[in-house]
Design an enzyme around this catalytic site. Sequence first.
Site, PDB file in Angstrom:
ATOM      1  N   GLY A 248       1.549   8.265   4.547  1.00  0.00           N
ATOM      2  CA  GLY A 248       1.973   9.261   5.525  1.00  0.00           C
ATOM      3  C   GLY A 248       2.457   8.628   6.817  1.00  0.00           C
ATOM      4  O   GLY A 248       3.442   9.078   7.420  1.00  0.00           O
ATOM      5  N   ASP A 249       1.784   7.564   7.246  1.00  0.00           N
ATOM      6  CA  ASP A 249       2.215   6.846   8.449  1.00  0.00           C
ATOM      7  C   ASP A 249       3.584   6.203   8.219  1.00  0.00           C
ATOM      8  O   ASP A 249       4.420   6.160   9.128  1.00  0.00           O
ATOM      9  CB  ASP A 249       1.190   5.761   8.807  1.00  0.00           C
ATOM     10  CG  ASP A 249      -0.220   6.314   8.945  1.00  0.00           C
ATOM     11  OD1 ASP A 249      -0.361   7.456   9.403  1.00  0.00           O
ATOM     12  OD2 ASP A 249      -1.177   5.605   8.582  1.00  0.00           O
TER      13      ASP A 249
END
Length: 310
Positions: A248-249
């Site tokens: 997600g990052d």
Amino acid sequence: MIYTVTLNPSIDYVMSISSFQEGVVNRASQTMYYPGGKGLNVSRVLTKLGTSTTALGFVAGFTGNFIKEKLLEEQVNEKLIEVEGVSRINVKLKAKMESEINGTGPVVSENNIDLLIGQLQSLNEGDIVVLAGSIPNTMPSTIYETLMSVCAKNNVKVVLDTGGEMLTKLLDWKPFLIKPNHHELGDLFNVTIESTEEAIHFAQKVLEQGVENIIVSMAGDGAILATKQGTYFAKAPKGVVKNSVGAGDSLVAGFLAGYSKEKNILHALQNGIAAGSATAFSHDLCEKEEVERLLNEVVLQEVNLEDIKK
């Protein structure tokens, strides 16, 4: 310049083991150490993708020194503030199932927080700040609101990657981008989202509150991007998932890297999905070559909102 703020960085100590048994000595087949924390992950990926970034936040003690040394090795620019105590170590055990034990971080004083605020006060219009992760219980629960108010005074765009009640409170600051998954989006409205159509419906409601862009992760199915220009569905590339940490990052970093180069929201989405997928298919964060290879495998489709309403 893209700045990231990580309030509670860590050393991520990753151990791989064929099977884990309680109460006996288990021996890892592989051990790895990485600088951890959502904001640091974003800065690490941005650097890999050739995008200027500076990591902000707090580090402490010998573990904090390790974090800074690793960032230096990866040529990640940082202006981390040193505080008293020791930065935390998060243990991530990869066996038949993944398990995590997250440590506690150092106590951050009011003076330390004032130093961080001073760093943000020096930013200019056109800069972007990524606020990522939860707030440690050693800091004021309102610290994100404080930091967002500082950014607002200088017309600095804020990317917000957090969830729960805190995300609900912070929407009033009209961030440039938020990235909830479909469960977190549902929590904003106290509903359970079970379909892409429902996710699109509630993403539109978030836009109505003044958020500029919202990416809703639909796990392996892909992601939805809702903006004032339109709503789009991105189908993720297929591959073997090896790593759930940092995907997600990486999506956020890929999106910002694409946006900073072309100011094209669709290219940014495509770049973000490729970066998130490349990390998921790797043992650590993605590499630029793999992101570029996956770009053409990301399928974008504009969503007709009238069809959704029917």
